[in-house]
Every structure is written in structure tokens, then in C-alpha cells.
Design a protein around this motif. Structure first.
Motif, PDB file in Angstrom:
ATOM      1  N   ALA A  33       1.110  -1.002   0.252  1.00  0.00           N
ATOM      2  CA  ALA A  33       0.008  -0.153  -0.064  1.00  0.00           C
ATOM      3  C   ALA A  33       0.845   1.505  -0.120  1.00  0.00           C
ATOM      4  CB  ALA A  33      -0.921   0.179   1.444  1.00  0.00           C
ATOM      5  N   ARG A  34       2.414   1.224   0.407  1.00  0.00           N
ATOM      6  CA  ARG A  34       3.082   2.801   0.402  1.00  0.00           C
ATOM      7  C   ARG A  34       3.694   2.134  -0.529  1.00  0.00           C
ATOM      8  NH1 ARG A  34       4.422   4.831   5.397  1.00  0.00           N
ATOM      9  NH2 ARG A  34       2.718   4.180   7.109  1.00  0.00           N
ATOM     10  N   GLY A  35       3.650   1.241  -1.769  1.00  0.00           N
ATOM     11  CA  GLY A  35       3.869   1.743  -2.552  1.00  0.00           C
ATOM     12  C   GLY A  35       5.768   0.927  -2.861  1.00  0.00           C
ATOM     13  N   VAL A  36       5.874  -0.703  -1.857  1.00  0.00           N
ATOM     14  CA  VAL A  36       7.353  -1.277  -0.906  1.00  0.00           C
ATOM     15  C   VAL A  36       6.448  -2.348  -2.226  1.00  0.00           C
ATOM     16  CG1 VAL A  36       8.375  -2.246  -0.234  1.00  0.00           C
ATOM     17  CG2 VAL A  36       7.498   0.527   0.645  1.00  0.00           C
ATOM     18  N   ASP A  37       7.686  -3.188  -3.070  1.00  0.00           N
ATOM     19  CA  ASP A  37       7.425  -4.621  -3.530  1.00  0.00           C
ATOM     20  C   ASP A  37       7.653  -5.242  -2.281  1.00  0.00           C
ATOM     21  OD1 ASP A  37       6.259  -3.796  -5.549  1.00  0.00           O
ATOM     22  OD2 ASP A  37       8.456  -3.635  -6.862  1.00  0.00           O
ATOM     23  N   SER A  38       7.613  -6.764  -2.105  1.00  0.00           N
ATOM     24  CA  SER A  38       8.028  -7.808  -1.501  1.00  0.00           C
ATOM     25  C   SER A  38       8.787  -9.312  -2.061  1.00  0.00           C
ATOM     26  CB  SER A  38       7.023  -8.087  -0.087  1.00  0.00           C
ATOM     27  OG  SER A  38       6.569  -6.769   0.512  1.00  0.00           O
ATOM     28  N   ILE A  39       9.711  -9.303  -1.384  1.00  0.00           N
ATOM     29  CA  ILE A  39       9.835 -10.470  -1.144  1.00  0.00           C
ATOM     30  C   ILE A  39       9.939 -11.593   0.294  1.00  0.00           C
ATOM     31  CG2 ILE A  39      11.903 -12.950  -1.298  1.00  0.00           C
ATOM     32  CD1 ILE A  39      13.116 -10.798  -3.874  1.00  0.00           C
ATOM     33  N   PHE A  40       8.727 -12.716  -0.187  1.00  0.00           N
ATOM     34  CA  PHE A  40       8.293 -12.671   1.715  1.00  0.00           C
ATOM     35  C   PHE A  40       8.936 -14.222   1.323  1.00  0.00           C
ATOM     36  CE2 PHE A  40       4.268 -13.406  -0.681  1.00  0.00           C
ATOM     37  CZ  PHE A  40       4.242 -14.753  -0.426  1.00  0.00           C
ATOM     38  N   THR A  41       9.054 -14.645   2.569  1.00  0.00           N
ATOM     39  CA  THR A  41       8.867 -16.480   2.769  1.00  0.00           C
ATOM     40  C   THR A  41       8.308 -17.035   3.255  1.00  0.00           C
ATOM     41  OG1 THR A  41       9.892 -16.410   4.780  1.00  0.00           O
ATOM     42  CG2 THR A  41      11.355 -16.197   3.473  1.00  0.00           C
ATOM     43  N   TYR A  42       7.669 -18.399   3.754  1.00  0.00           N
ATOM     44  CA  TYR A  42       6.715 -19.027   3.909  1.00  0.00           C
ATOM     45  C   TYR A  42       7.384 -20.672   4.400  1.00  0.00           C
ATOM     46  CZ  TYR A  42       5.960 -21.089  -0.714  1.00  0.00           C
ATOM     47  OH  TYR A  42       6.264 -22.427  -1.974  1.00  0.00           O
ATOM     48  N   ARG A  43       6.849 -21.543   4.831  1.00  0.00           N
ATOM     49  CA  ARG A  43       7.213 -22.513   5.342  1.00  0.00           C
ATOM     50  C   ARG A  43       6.327 -23.047   4.884  1.00  0.00           C
ATOM     51  NH1 ARG A  43       8.360 -25.125  11.229  1.00  0.00           N
ATOM     52  NH2 ARG A  43       9.230 -27.266  10.531  1.00  0.00           N
ATOM     53  N   SER A  44       5.484 -23.711   4.591  1.00  0.00           N
ATOM     54  CA  SER A  44       4.620 -24.807   3.992  1.00  0.00           C
ATOM     55  C   SER A  44       3.226 -24.308   2.893  1.00  0.00           C
ATOM     56  CB  SER A  44       4.378 -26.418   4.791  1.00  0.00           C
ATOM     57  OG  SER A  44       3.283 -24.950   6.137  1.00  0.00           O
ATOM     58  N   ASN A  45       2.965 -23.725   3.596  1.00  0.00           N
ATOM     59  CA  ASN A  45       1.253 -23.445   3.248  1.00  0.00           C
ATOM     60  C   ASN A  45       1.657 -22.856   1.413  1.00  0.00           C
ATOM     61  OD1 ASN A  45      -1.542 -22.541   2.441  1.00  0.00           O
ATOM     62  ND2 ASN A  45      -1.937 -22.912   4.299  1.00  0.00           N
ATOM     63  N   GLU A  46       2.222 -23.107   0.265  1.00  0.00           N
ATOM     64  CA  GLU A  46       1.564 -22.507  -0.751  1.00  0.00           C
ATOM     65  C   GLU A  46       0.427 -21.597  -1.513  1.00  0.00           C
ATOM     66  OE1 GLU A  46       3.865 -23.396  -5.556  1.00  0.00           O
ATOM     67  OE2 GLU A  46       3.313 -25.041  -3.845  1.00  0.00           O
ATOM     68  N   ALA A  47       0.161 -22.365  -0.734  1.00  0.00           N
ATOM     69  CA  ALA A  47      -1.655 -21.893  -1.065  1.00  0.00           C
ATOM     70  C   ALA A  47      -1.716 -20.104  -0.511  1.00  0.00           C
ATOM     71  CB  ALA A  47      -2.793 -22.548  -1.124  1.00  0.00           C
ATOM     72  N   GLU A  48      -1.383 -20.132   0.864  1.00  0.00           N
ATOM     73  CA  GLU A  48      -1.636 -18.736   1.379  1.00  0.00           C
ATOM     74  C   GLU A  48      -0.551 -18.273   0.541  1.00  0.00           C
ATOM     75  OE1 GLU A  48      -2.774 -19.431   5.904  1.00  0.00           O
ATOM     76  OE2 GLU A  48      -0.695 -19.414   5.141  1.00  0.00           O
ATOM     77  N   ALA A  65       7.217 -14.968  -3.359  1.00  0.00           N
ATOM     78  CA  ALA A  65       7.468 -15.754  -2.039  1.00  0.00           C
ATOM     79  C   ALA A  65       8.137 -17.571  -2.489  1.00  0.00           C
ATOM     80  CB  ALA A  65       5.850 -16.453  -2.335  1.00  0.00           C
ATOM     81  N   LEU A  66       8.725 -16.849  -1.456  1.00  0.00           N
ATOM     82  CA  LEU A  66       9.847 -18.064  -1.295  1.00  0.00           C
ATOM     83  C   LEU A  66      10.102 -18.850  -0.090  1.00  0.00           C
ATOM     84  CD1 LEU A  66      12.871 -15.861  -2.617  1.00  0.00           C
ATOM     85  CD2 LEU A  66      11.869 -17.108  -3.731  1.00  0.00           C
ATOM     86  N   ARG A  67       9.064 -20.461  -0.769  1.00  0.00           N
ATOM     87  CA  ARG A  67       9.113 -21.182   0.443  1.00  0.00           C
ATOM     88  C   ARG A  67      11.232 -21.570   1.714  1.00  0.00           C
ATOM     89  NH1 ARG A  67       6.578 -26.116   0.979  1.00  0.00           N
ATOM     90  NH2 ARG A  67       5.980 -25.973  -1.059  1.00  0.00           N
ATOM     91  N   LEU A  68      11.087 -21.367   3.201  1.00  0.00           N
ATOM     92  CA  LEU A  68      12.025 -21.426   3.673  1.00  0.00           C
ATOM     93  C   LEU A  68      12.437 -21.831   5.082  1.00  0.00           C
ATOM     94  CD1 LEU A  68      15.127 -21.157   3.759  1.00  0.00           C
ATOM     95  CD2 LEU A  68      15.075 -18.144   4.957  1.00  0.00           C
ATOM     96  N   ASP A  69      12.368 -22.011   5.119  1.00  0.00           N
ATOM     97  CA  ASP A  69      12.860 -22.692   7.097  1.00  0.00           C
ATOM     98  C   ASP A  69      13.567 -22.246   7.719  1.00  0.00           C
ATOM     99  OD1 ASP A  69      12.304 -23.921   9.753  1.00  0.00           O
ATOM    100  OD2 ASP A  69      12.828 -25.637   9.099  1.00  0.00           O
ATOM    101  N   THR A  70      13.605 -20.824   8.502  1.00  0.00           N
ATOM    102  CA  THR A  70      13.984 -19.632   9.199  1.00  0.00           C
ATOM    103  C   THR A  70      15.197 -20.954  10.390  1.00  0.00           C
ATOM    104  OG1 THR A  70      12.843 -19.089  10.613  1.00  0.00           O
ATOM    105  CG2 THR A  70      12.950 -17.718   8.209  1.00  0.00           C
TER     106      THR A  70
END
Length: 259
Positions: A33-48, A65-70
Motif C-alpha cells: 500500500a506504501r508502494g514497496v514490493d516484497s520478497i517474503f518467505t513461507y514455510r509450507s502453505n504454498e496456497a496461502e 514468495a519463497l519457501r524457507l524454514d528459517t
């Protein structure tokens, strides 16, 4: 993916761990909403994760979206390589903001906490934050921002939270050291400590348990439990230029819990 033209300095990119749900999801959407693009991680739920990417696109921005177990530091080198590829698709070589948000919950007394449980918390909440930040430092722009998500439990003592809160306390100390060591690069590093928030975190215990929700409200000056929209906009704001002189600080957003 189509590789975009080079970005201008005003076009910012954030990396948000745990961005497919809860506070991370809210953060990604508020950054968009502020005009910033993102790369974000998720652990398992690809649909989310895909749904968040879709919502960001509907707002006119982009997210990857990139899968990662932090909690698995052995995967971090491969993840950084994926980040480089993702940045390329966004028309950039570096990013501007890092939000270390991903986490797991734990509720047990000190005498009931197992070594395995403590090790797991350490892997995600401290070792993961330490080494993922380290691995990403060559890719963050000078003048960037790092925000580590802690917890109100580092200030307020609630039995059953010792192991979790201790790891968050370690992250708060790490924040100050990062701020000192990265100051020469103009990178500001802060901690945000939310209070009890009604999300699916910890099995949705604050959101879905009316008795607990009311108990939280009763110990909060503003008279209710927090919601994601109390936190995501704040994170987006703290990363922005208007907060450039805030550095090495722990900022609590709890509505005034246990004052």
C-alpha cells in the motif's frame, strides 16, 4: 518471470520472513500500500503464499514468495541465491528492508521444557535471525532498514513463556549490536515488540479463545487485544524515511499491556 527494467532509488524492496500469514502477511500488504514490493518467505502453505502474492498484485505492486524454514541455517546459502534471482525479476540487484518476523510459539514451564524444544526455539528465533541477517547483509542497500520482531513477553513475565521470551530477549540484544556495527553503512536496526495479537499464531489462542481474549483486554490500557492491523502499518512506517533517526531501539506495540 519477466525481468523488469532497472528500478529507481525511490522504488523500495523488502524481505519479510513468515509473510504468508498473520503479522507477516499484514506487513507485506501494508508495504504494498506504501508502494514497496516484497520478497517474503513461507514455510509450507504454498496456497496461502500465492494468495498474498495475488493480493499484492491487485494493489498494483509485486511480491515474490519463497519457501524457507528459517530454523534450518543450512538452507540459507541456497535461499540467498533464490533472493538474487527474485531481485532480478524485480529489476534490482539489492533490497532495502529486512523484517525478521518468522517464528514459532511455545508454552511450557521451565521445569517442563525439553532440550529439544529449547533447541528448536533457538534455531528459529535466534540462530536463524542471526545467520539469515548475516547472509543477506551483502545484498541490503546502504541506508537500509532491519526490523526484528520480538515480543511483549520480554518485558511482561507470564509463566510458561520463559523459553520463548528468552530467545526474543537475545534478539533484542542482537538488534543493538547490529545497529552499532551497521551504522557506518547508514543501516538502522530496531526491534518491534508486539503484545498479544489476535492471529493464528500459537494455534489462534488469542483470536479464538474468548476467555483469553478478554483476559488480555483486561490487562491492556486500551481495553482490547491487538489485531494485525495494529502492527502491519506500524512496521511499514518504521521502515520508512520518516523514522530514519530511530535506531537501536525496542519499540513496544501492545496497547499498554500491564502498565
Amino acid at each position: 518471470m519477466t525481468i523488469l527494467a532497472a528500478r529507481t532509488p525511490e522504488q523500495k524492496i523488502a524481505i519479510v520472513t513468515g509473510g504468508s500469514r498473520g503479522l507477516g502477511r499484514n506487513t507485506v500488504l501494508n508495504l504494498a500500500a506504501r508502494g514497496v514490493d516484497s520478497i517474503f518467505t513461507y514455510r509450507s502453505n504454498e496456497a496461502e503464499a500465492a494468495e498474498v502474492v495475488k493480493q499484492v498484485a491487485q494493489s498494483g505492486r509485486q511480491a515474490v514468495a519463497l519457501r524457507l524454514d528459517t530454523g534450518n541455517a543450512a538452507d540459507f546459502d541456497a535461499f540467498v541465491s533464490q533472493v538474487r534471482d527474485a531481485l532480478s525479476t524485480l529489476g534490482a540487484e539489492r533490497f532495502d528492508y529486512l523484517v525478521n518476523n518468522a517464528g514459532t510459539s511455545h508454552h511450557a514451564s521451565i521445569d517442563a521444557t525439553t532440550e529439544q524444544e529449547l533447541d528448536s526455539l533457538y534455531q528459529v528465533h535466534f540462530k536463524g535471525v542471526f545467520f539469515l541477517t548475516q547472509k543477506l547483509l551483502p545484498l541490503i542497500n546502504d541506508g537500509g532498514r532491519i526490523l526484528n520482531i520480538s515480543s511483549g513477553l520480554t518485558r511482561v513475565t507470564i509463566p510458561g513463556s520463559a523459553a520463548y521470551a528468552s530467545m526474543k530477549g537475545a534478539v533484542e540484544v542482537l538488534t543493538r549490536y547490529l545497529a552499532k556495527e551497521l551504522g557506518a553503512r547508514g543501516i538502522a536496526v530496531n526491534t518491534l515488540a508486539p503484545g498479544a495479537i489476535a492471529t493464528d499464531f500459537s494455534g489462534g489462542m488469542v483470536r479464538d479463545n474468548p476467555e483469553l481474549n478478554q483476559r488480555v483486554a483486561g490487562m491492556t490500557a486500551l481495553g482490547r487485544a491487538g489485531v494485525p492491523d495494529d502492527i502491519g502499518p506500524l512496521i511499514a512506517s518504521l521502515l520508512g524515511e520518516s523514522h530514519r533517526w530511530v535506531n537501536g531501539q525496542r519499540i513496544e506495540a501492545s496497547g499498554g499491556m500491564v502498565l
